[in-house]
Design a protein around this motif. Structure first.
Motif, mmCIF file in Angstrom:
data_model
loop_
_atom_site.group_PDB
_atom_site.id
_atom_site.type_symbol
_atom_site.label_atom_id
_atom_site.label_comp_id
_atom_site.label_asym_id
_atom_site.label_seq_id
_atom_site.Cartn_x
_atom_site.Cartn_y
_atom_site.Cartn_z
ATOM 1 N N THR A 167 0.837 -1.204 0.000
ATOM 2 C CA THR A 167 0.000 0.000 0.000
ATOM 3 C C THR A 167 0.864 1.242 0.000
ATOM 4 O O THR A 167 0.638 2.172 -0.783
ATOM 5 N N TYR A 168 1.880 1.249 0.858
ATOM 6 C CA TYR A 168 2.754 2.429 0.932
ATOM 7 C C TYR A 168 3.476 2.657 -0.395
ATOM 8 O O TYR A 168 3.574 3.793 -0.868
ATOM 9 N N GLU A 169 3.954 1.593 -1.013
ATOM 10 C CA GLU A 169 4.628 1.737 -2.303
ATOM 11 C C GLU A 169 3.676 2.296 -3.352
ATOM 12 O O GLU A 169 4.068 3.123 -4.180
ATOM 13 N N TRP A 170 2.412 1.840 -3.346
ATOM 14 C CA TRP A 170 1.434 2.376 -4.289
ATOM 15 C C TRP A 170 1.201 3.858 -4.031
ATOM 16 O O TRP A 170 1.194 4.667 -4.964
ATOM 17 N N VAL A 171 1.025 4.223 -2.759
ATOM 18 C CA VAL A 171 0.785 5.630 -2.405
ATOM 19 C C VAL A 171 1.933 6.488 -2.905
ATOM 20 O O VAL A 171 1.735 7.478 -3.601
ATOM 21 N N ARG A 172 3.161 6.117 -2.575
ATOM 22 C CA ARG A 172 4.304 6.957 -2.891
ATOM 23 C C ARG A 172 4.794 6.808 -4.328
ATOM 24 O O ARG A 172 5.712 7.507 -4.739
ATOM 25 N N SER A 173 4.151 5.927 -5.110
ATOM 26 C CA SER A 173 4.512 5.847 -6.528
ATOM 27 C C SER A 173 4.093 7.110 -7.269
ATOM 28 O O SER A 173 4.532 7.366 -8.384
ATOM 29 N N ALA A 174 3.251 7.914 -6.644
ATOM 30 C CA ALA A 174 2.862 9.231 -7.163
ATOM 31 C C ALA A 174 3.319 10.269 -6.148
ATOM 32 O O ALA A 174 2.976 10.187 -4.969
ATOM 33 N N SER A 175 4.109 11.213 -6.588
ATOM 34 C CA SER A 175 4.711 12.174 -5.654
ATOM 35 C C SER A 175 3.695 13.035 -4.917
ATOM 36 O O SER A 175 4.019 13.615 -3.880
ATOM 37 N N ALA A 176 2.457 13.097 -5.391
ATOM 38 C CA ALA A 176 1.438 13.948 -4.755
ATOM 39 C C ALA A 176 0.584 13.202 -3.741
ATOM 40 O O ALA A 176 -0.279 13.792 -3.113
ATOM 41 N N ARG A 177 0.811 11.864 -3.562
ATOM 42 C CA ARG A 177 0.007 11.078 -2.611
ATOM 43 C C ARG A 177 0.777 10.833 -1.325
ATOM 44 O O ARG A 177 1.981 10.556 -1.344
ATOM 45 N N PHE A 178 0.025 10.867 -0.202
ATOM 46 C CA PHE A 178 0.617 10.678 1.123
ATOM 47 C C PHE A 178 -0.338 9.917 2.029
ATOM 48 O O PHE A 178 -1.549 9.986 1.852
ATOM 49 N N VAL A 179 0.223 9.228 3.016
ATOM 50 C CA VAL A 179 -0.560 8.523 4.030
ATOM 51 C C VAL A 179 -0.575 9.400 5.280
ATOM 52 O O VAL A 179 0.487 9.813 5.768
ATOM 53 N N ILE A 180 -1.770 9.668 5.798
ATOM 54 C CA ILE A 180 -1.883 10.530 6.977
ATOM 55 C C ILE A 180 -2.890 9.956 7.972
ATOM 56 O O ILE A 180 -3.707 9.111 7.637
ATOM 57 N N LYS A 218 -2.294 15.684 -3.073
ATOM 58 C CA LYS A 218 -2.149 17.142 -3.142
ATOM 59 C C LYS A 218 -2.657 17.648 -4.485
ATOM 60 O O LYS A 218 -2.605 16.940 -5.490
ATOM 61 N N PHE A 219 -3.106 18.914 -4.519
ATOM 62 C CA PHE A 219 -3.492 19.550 -5.772
ATOM 63 C C PHE A 219 -2.998 20.988 -5.776
ATOM 64 O O PHE A 219 -2.566 21.515 -4.743
ATOM 65 N N GLY A 220 -3.021 21.613 -6.950
ATOM 66 C CA GLY A 220 -2.594 23.002 -7.084
ATOM 67 C C GLY A 220 -1.121 23.185 -6.781
ATOM 68 O O GLY A 220 -0.281 22.347 -7.128
ATOM 69 N N ASP A 221 -0.800 24.296 -6.112
ATOM 70 C CA ASP A 221 0.593 24.610 -5.778
ATOM 71 C C ASP A 221 1.222 23.547 -4.889
ATOM 72 O O ASP A 221 2.410 23.248 -5.008
ATOM 73 N N ALA A 222 0.424 22.933 -4.004
ATOM 74 C CA ALA A 222 0.944 21.889 -3.119
ATOM 75 C C ALA A 222 1.384 20.666 -3.924
ATOM 76 O O ALA A 222 2.384 20.020 -3.599
ATOM 77 N N ARG A 223 0.650 20.355 -4.987
ATOM 78 C CA ARG A 223 1.024 19.232 -5.851
ATOM 79 C C ARG A 223 2.357 19.516 -6.538
ATOM 80 O O ARG A 223 3.238 18.655 -6.621
ATOM 81 N N ALA A 224 2.507 20.719 -7.059
ATOM 82 C CA ALA A 224 3.752 21.103 -7.725
ATOM 83 C C ALA A 224 4.931 21.038 -6.752
ATOM 84 O O ALA A 224 6.002 20.538 -7.097
ATOM 85 N N ALA A 225 4.726 21.524 -5.532
ATOM 86 C CA ALA A 225 5.799 21.496 -4.531
ATOM 87 C C ALA A 225 6.154 20.068 -4.157
ATOM 88 O O ALA A 225 7.341 19.718 -4.033
ATOM 89 N N ALA A 226 5.159 19.201 -3.985
ATOM 90 C CA ALA A 226 5.419 17.808 -3.634
ATOM 91 C C ALA A 226 6.225 17.123 -4.739
ATOM 92 O O ALA A 226 7.151 16.356 -4.463
ATOM 93 N N SER A 227 5.881 17.399 -5.969
ATOM 94 C CA SER A 227 6.598 16.809 -7.101
ATOM 95 C C SER A 227 8.041 17.293 -7.143
ATOM 96 O O SER A 227 8.962 16.520 -7.358
ATOM 97 N N GLU A 228 8.214 18.576 -6.924
ATOM 98 C CA GLU A 228 9.553 19.174 -6.971
ATOM 99 C C GLU A 228 10.455 18.640 -5.853
ATOM 100 O O GLU A 228 11.656 18.471 -6.037
#
Length: 71
Positions: free
Chosen positions: A18-31, A55-65
């Motif tokens: 599950t964790y690997e699936w979540v983090r396979s996308a830089s904008a997804r997180f477990v909380i 994450k979406f918007g600016d937060a998504r861009a920051a997470a990806s970066e």
């Protein structure tokens, strides 16, 4: 917990797959439930003891970066 609170030390029990699936996308997180930030993330899955947010918007861009796996 991978929430936006730098002081958060909550632990979450989640399978490796599950964790690997979540983090396979830089904008997804477990909380931990209740740690979501509606202005910058949406809940994509609710499970017993944790949420998966994206994450979406600016937060998504920051997470990806900032994702070390893509940089």
């Amino acid at each position: 917990c991978e929430c936006g609170d730098v002081d958060c030390t909550e632990k979450i029990d989640v399978s490796l797959s599950t964790y690997e699936w979540v983090r396979s996308a830089s904008a997804r997180f477990v909380i931990v439930p209740g740690h979501e930030i509606p202005d910058s993330e949406r809940v994509v899955k609710r499970d017993r003891g944790y949420l998966i947010v994206e994450k979406f918007g600016d937060a998504r861009a920051a997470a990806s970066e900032l994702d070390p796996r893509t940089n």
